[in-house]
Design a protein around this motif. Structure first.
Motif, short mmCIF file in Angstrom:
data_model
loop_
_atom_site.label_atom_id
_atom_site.label_comp_id
_atom_site.label_asym_id
_atom_site.label_seq_id
_atom_site.Cartn_x
_atom_site.Cartn_y
_atom_site.Cartn_z
N TYR A 47 81.33 21.54 8.36
CA TYR A 47 80.62 22.17 7.24
C TYR A 47 80.75 23.69 7.33
N ALA A 48 80.46 24.25 8.51
CA ALA A 48 80.55 25.70 8.69
C ALA A 48 81.97 26.20 8.43
N ASP A 49 82.97 25.44 8.83
CA ASP A 49 84.36 25.82 8.60
C ASP A 49 84.71 25.83 7.11
N SER A 50 83.97 25.07 6.30
CA SER A 50 84.26 24.99 4.87
C SER A 50 83.57 26.10 4.06
N ILE A 51 82.73 26.89 4.71
CA ILE A 51 82.00 27.96 4.05
C ILE A 51 82.85 29.23 4.06
N ASP A 52 83.00 29.86 2.89
CA ASP A 52 83.70 31.12 2.78
C ASP A 52 82.67 32.22 2.52
N ILE A 53 82.78 33.31 3.28
CA ILE A 53 81.90 34.46 3.08
C ILE A 53 82.80 35.67 2.86
N ASP A 54 82.72 36.26 1.68
CA ASP A 54 83.49 37.44 1.32
C ASP A 54 82.53 38.61 1.14
N MET A 55 83.04 39.83 1.36
CA MET A 55 82.18 41.00 1.24
C MET A 55 82.90 42.12 0.49
N VAL A 56 82.15 42.84 -0.33
CA VAL A 56 82.67 44.05 -0.97
C VAL A 56 82.13 45.25 -0.19
N PRO A 57 82.73 46.43 -0.39
CA PRO A 57 82.35 47.60 0.43
C PRO A 57 80.87 47.96 0.44
N ASP A 58 80.12 47.65 -0.61
CA ASP A 58 78.70 48.03 -0.59
C ASP A 58 77.83 47.06 0.21
N GLY A 59 78.45 46.06 0.83
CA GLY A 59 77.71 45.14 1.70
C GLY A 59 77.32 43.83 1.04
N TYR A 60 77.64 43.64 -0.23
CA TYR A 60 77.31 42.38 -0.90
C TYR A 60 78.17 41.26 -0.32
N ARG A 61 77.54 40.18 0.10
CA ARG A 61 78.25 39.03 0.64
C ARG A 61 78.16 37.87 -0.35
N TYR A 62 79.31 37.31 -0.66
CA TYR A 62 79.41 36.18 -1.59
C TYR A 62 79.76 34.95 -0.77
N VAL A 63 78.94 33.92 -0.89
CA VAL A 63 79.09 32.71 -0.09
C VAL A 63 79.43 31.54 -1.01
N SER A 64 80.53 30.87 -0.69
CA SER A 64 80.95 29.73 -1.50
C SER A 64 81.46 28.62 -0.59
N ARG A 65 81.58 27.45 -1.17
CA ARG A 65 82.12 26.29 -0.45
C ARG A 65 83.00 25.54 -1.42
N ASN A 66 84.26 25.35 -1.05
CA ASN A 66 85.22 24.68 -1.92
C ASN A 66 85.25 25.32 -3.30
N ARG A 67 85.19 26.64 -3.31
CA ARG A 67 85.22 27.48 -4.53
C ARG A 67 83.99 27.34 -5.41
N VAL A 68 82.96 26.68 -4.93
CA VAL A 68 81.71 26.56 -5.67
C VAL A 68 80.77 27.65 -5.17
N PRO A 69 80.28 28.52 -6.07
CA PRO A 69 79.39 29.60 -5.62
C PRO A 69 78.06 29.05 -5.13
N LEU A 70 77.68 29.44 -3.92
CA LEU A 70 76.41 29.00 -3.37
C LEU A 70 75.36 30.10 -3.46
N LEU A 71 75.71 31.29 -2.95
CA LEU A 71 74.74 32.37 -2.99
C LEU A 71 75.42 33.70 -2.75
N GLY A 72 74.70 34.75 -3.04
CA GLY A 72 75.14 36.11 -2.76
C GLY A 72 74.00 36.87 -2.12
N LEU A 73 74.34 37.69 -1.14
CA LEU A 73 73.35 38.48 -0.43
C LEU A 73 73.74 39.94 -0.56
N GLY A 74 72.83 40.74 -1.06
CA GLY A 74 73.15 42.14 -1.24
C GLY A 74 72.03 43.04 -0.83
N PRO A 75 72.40 44.22 -0.32
CA PRO A 75 71.35 45.18 0.04
C PRO A 75 70.64 45.66 -1.20
#
Length: 109
Positions: A47-75
């Protein structure tokens, strides 16, 4: 309303960053009174291996699984507590398609 999966992932990513994702998930579950039985460790790792976490320079993290958006975390803001020189960050959480829209708004590809 966030799903249980989204809540655990957000908690794991926000509070347990120094750990690998499987360990962070396990710790977030433990904090919620849950646990991963030994016979399900392989599934947790997959499951953990299937999670993708991407980040943009301002620190926003985009979390998806199998290209399905799960959540985003931003300062939300950076602040210092009185008498504490360390800067602290408060975060906001976006879920599902709102997380994806925020990702694109912040310049994510």
């Amino acid at each position: 309303m966030p799903t249980a999966e989204q809540q655990v992932l957000a908690e794991a990513i926000l509070r347990h960053r120094p750990f690998s994702l499987p360990v962070a998930i396990r710790r977030a579950l433990a904090a919620a009174g849950e646990y991963v039985p030994p016979e399900e460790e392989t599934q947790l790792q997959q499951y953990a291996d299937s999670i993708d976490i991407d980040m943009v320079p301002d620190g926003y993290r985009y979390v998806s699984r199998n290209r399905v958006p799960l959540l985003g975390l931003g300062p939300l803001e950076v602040f210092a507590e009185p008498g504490n020189p360390q800067l602290l960050t408060r975060c906001a959480v976006w879920y599902g398609l709102e997380a994806q829209a925020e990702w694109h708004r912040r310049g994510g590809a």
